[in-house]
Design an enzyme around this catalytic site. Structure first.
Site: not given
Length: 834
Positions: A376, A567-568, A573, A675, A679
């Protein structure tokens, strides 16, 4: 025999036969009253709303258990192959709404609650999120279990029953504070304890040779310090098909509650020391491994999960087949969800050889045929490595086995590339330079018959970079399985208004075959349908605006563009890039550059790991910028920014139906899949993103015209290494220069001088691995295109519909079908019907 392990054989064949439970409002109401009054012992004077929720949960659990028994009986009687999904995380979220949807009891339960003077929605809000995961990895595992049950595949999930889950995040004076998330404080009505299946987990001690009864020389693990693993089962219902699969979670317990001699001698602390030490293993989700103690506890957790789960599977095999393991590989498959459960490889070898008497070759054949590995991450720091000294101290027998696996593997590498010692060093399972370490990801690749990434680009980069040597040796092992999310939770349940509109337009088949949403494409050209779609989005935005007002104290105007990144918090990111754009917009407003302005409400949410200093500083920057922007009269009606505290599954269920713009802006080549992007797309949000992870496939499905692309590609990111000059980029871009000046001047931290200097230094650092400055101009230009598109309501709504219509590929049902077709080869086994 211990009575708890003695099988119950009824004297009369009808002893265990009871009529099916009622699935109407009357039956649900009667059972609720029985649980509330008799089981929980409360009446009209109850002072805790928890008892209302618990009673409702127990009513639904009974109906799940009915179907659970039938499902397990069907699996047992068919003798079918089964898969076991090992994951250190399962971010399940709330269970009540999911059970209502999958049992088709929403309307009947709502009626039953109304008859009792209660509102079902209010009861659902009483449930805590199950704190069993950190983020995307754990939520993906939860989606996979939902899909396995919906597809009626015999798959059991194995995880850890953490007493304290992911911390609760509070924001005080702009800073993240962590509070314990004791999600089990009031118990978990969905679980059933199975003490009869408790197993013993070893650690410490030493390995020794001995001569077996047949005269063969064997190994065993002795002088160990043991703990017990106690299983708790949670039902995982499929969508209205009678199938209920199992998630088995392990809790650590001491072999003895306390030392009575120590207690009698007055040493009370020492008397319970063993109990406390044992329970620490499953006390907290993912301890901070910055310290040696943290690393050791994390390794203990990983081995605890692997050993308990494998012992459980082997117990069931022996119960049915005895000590004949010749058919085990043909009827069993273990999927390792990332590198965390890789201890399962040497542990299965140990159990087969030391406990069941198999030889090395036979045990290796079984292990290598049954183990499969999903990777992952491309970030080297996220791949598990354990110091040899620590590993050997905790798991000496497993270290023996890993060394033997490595010796045999090095022999194979040497035969393939004679004399290439540099390659042997690169590929060895034991990294010898510096402090010797075990490379667990390499162990997984060597032992598993399948190695997959989770998006097309990610799998390509695994093969060409991270695991390139292994790909050259075994290209047949490598494959891609693009992630997906369950449409039941992330559309049907979380967005009931949109689900009804879709049902009324194209039917309900999309709930179990998301590709059916393609039938929405013609409706994008229907003005009346677009008006209904827009109306639903506005209602969802109102719900999110209420949550933002309550949790953040910021008012969002629902006519504005809802720009969302949740998100984290991690540098790759690039929440930082998002904030730099907000500062740019603020700067434009202050300069009076507001012609043809698109009002925008920016929402950022996510948790930073407690030891991740830069991530926590980025949160502080977001809150500081929000404080300035939201209190400046010049921004009224033009720009708002909010940081949502304690981002979690139940919050996402409100956020994703309301988002207009989905921020997926990671540095290309760093995000494995994502993910959240799926969504948002499923609910009609439009993506702004780089060509990273599953963004590439989202753009392919939606069409380039329905996706806002920016930034360097993964190849361009790699090409920039070594000659990256962010200072020159800033000097050449007036907008970026003004943003950096505002940060350097302390405009957002007037009372905390120097607070954001490390962030500025990171942006201006030629070694910045995230290339934030390099992508700034492209990002700002793409955001301007977003602003223009949003002002054309009909165009934006058409794009929204087309994104949802194209989201079929990103159902976890499709992902699980891919896993099953290429890796697991399980039959579909319907549950027994009464």
């Amino acid at each position: 025999m211990n009575p708890i392990n003695k099988p119950f054989i009824p004297k009369h064949p009808n002893t265990l036969k009871i009529p099916p439970l009622g699935m109407n409002a009357i039956g649900l109401e009667e059972d609720f009253c029985r649980y509330f009054n008799h089981t929980l012992g409360w009446g009209k004077d109850s002072v805790s709303s928890h008892h209302v929720y618990a009673s409702c949960a127990l009513v639904l659990r009974d109906r799940l258990v009915e179907r659970w028994r039938r499902t397990q009986r069907a699996y047992d009687e068919s003798g079918c192959k089964q898969a076991y999904y090992l994951s250190l995380e399962f971010l399940m979220g709330r269970a009540l709404g999911n059970a209502l949807l999958n049992l088709d009891l929403e309307e009947a339960s709502a009626e039953a609650m109304r008859n009792l003077g209660l509102e079902l929605e209010e009861v659902q809000e009483l449930e805590s999120d199950a704190g069993l995961g950190n983020g995307g990895l754990g939520r993906l595992a939860a989606c996979f279990l939902d899909s396995c049950a919906t597809l009626q595949l015999p798959v059991t999930g194995y995880g850890i029953r953490y007493e304290y889950g992911m911390f609760r995040q509070k924001i005080e004076q702009g800073y993240q504070l962590e509070e314990p998330d004791h999600w089990l404080r009031n118990g978990n009505p969905w679980e059933i304890e199975r003490p009869e299946y408790t197993v013993r987990i070893k650690s410490g001690g030493r390995s020794e040779h001995y001569t077996a009864a047949d005269g063969s020389l064997r190994m065993r693990w002795v002088d160990t310090q043991d703990v017990l693993a106690v299983p708790f089962d949670m039902p995982i219902p499929g969508y209205r098909n009678g199938t209920v699969n199992t998630l088995r979670l392990w809790k650590a317990a001491a072999t003895e509650e306390f030392d009575l001699d120590e207690f009698n001698a007055g040493s009370y602390t020492e008397a319970v020391a063993a109990k406390n030490a044992a329970e620490h293993i499953t006390m907290v989700l993912y301890p901070n491994d910055a310290s040696e103690n943290g690393k050791e506890l994390r390794l203990r957790q990983q081995y605890f999960l692997a050993s308990a789960s494998l012992q459980d599977v082997l117990r069931r095999w022996v119960h049915k087949h005895g000590e004949d393991f010749s058919g085990f590989a043909g009827l069993s498959c273990f999927q390792l969800n990332d590198t965390h459960p890789t201890c399962a490889v040497p542990e299965l070898m140990r159990l087969l050889m030391d406990e069941h008497g198999l030889g090395w070759e036979e045990a290796w054949d079984i292990t290598s045929q049954t183990m499969a590995y999903t990777n992952h991450t491309l970030l080297p720091e996220a791949l598990e490595r354990w110091p040899v000294n620590m590993f050997g101290r905790l798991l000496p027998r497993l270290l023996d086995i890993i060394y033997e696996i490595n010796a045999r593997f090095m022999e194979e590498v040497s035969r393939r590339w004679p004399g290439d010692t540099e390659r042997e060093c690169r590929m060895s399972l034991v990294e010898e330079c510096g402090v010797p370490q075990i490379r667990m990801a390499y162990l997984a690749v060597v032992a598993c018959h399948s190695v997959n990434g989770v998006a097309a680009l990610h799998s390509h980069l695994l093969q060409q970079h991270l695991f390139h040597d292994f790909f050259e040796l075994w290209p047949h092992k490598f494959n891609n399985k693009t992630n997906g999310v369950t449409p039941r939770r992330w559309l049907a349940s979380s967005n009931p208004l949109l689900s009804k509109l879709i049902d009324d337009s194209i039917g309900e088949g999309w709930r179990t075959d998301l590709s059916g949403l393609q039938a929405l494409k013609p409706f994008a050209g229907d003005k009346k349908f677009r008006a209904e779609w827009y109306k639903v989005k506005q209602a969802n935005k109102q719900r999110l605006a209420a949550m933002v007002a309550k949790d953040c104290g910021v008012v969002f105007d629902t006519s504005a563009l809802f720009d969302v990144q949740v998100k984290r918090i991690h540098e790759y990111k690039r929440q930082l890039l998002n904030v730099l754009h907000v500062i740019h917009l603020y700067d434009r407003i202050k300069r009076g550059d507001t012609a043809d302005w698109t009002p925008r409400c920016v929402l950022i949410g996510g948790k930073a790991a407690p030891g991740y200093v830069m991530a926590k500083r980025i949160i502080r920057l977001v809150t500081a910028v929000a404080d300035v922007v939201n209190h400046d009269p010049a921004t009224k009606g033009l720009l708002r920014l909010a940081f949502l505290p304690d981002y979690r599954v139940s919050a996402m269920e409100v956020i994703c139906p309301a988002a207009d713009l989905s921020e997926q802006i990671s540095t290309a080549g760093k995000e494995a899949s994502g993910t959240g992007n799926m969504k948002f797309m499923m609910n009609g949000a439009i993506t702004i993103g780089t060509l990273d992870g599953a963004n590439i496939e989202i753009r392919e499905e939606a069409g380039a015209e329905n996706f806002f692309l920016f930034g360097l590609t993964a190849d361009q990111v790699e090409a920039a290494r070594g000659h990256y000059d962010p200072a020159a980029i800033v000097a050449a871009d007036r907008d970026l220069a003004r943003v950096i000046h505002l940060l350097q001047s302390g405009h957002f931290n007037l009372f905390e001088p120097g607070l954001f200097d490390p962030i500025v230094h990171s942006v201006l650092n030629p070694q910045d691995p995230w290339l934030t400055a390099a992508d700034f101009r492209s990002y700002v230009d793409a955001q301007q295109s977003v602003a223009v598109a949003y002002r054309d309501r009909e165009r934006w709504t058409r794009m929204s519909i087309l994104n949802a219509a194209a989201s079929g590929k990103f159902s976890s049902d499709r992902t699980i079908q891919d896993y099953n077709r290429d890796i697991w080869h399980l039959p579909q086994v319907p549950a027994h019907l009464e």
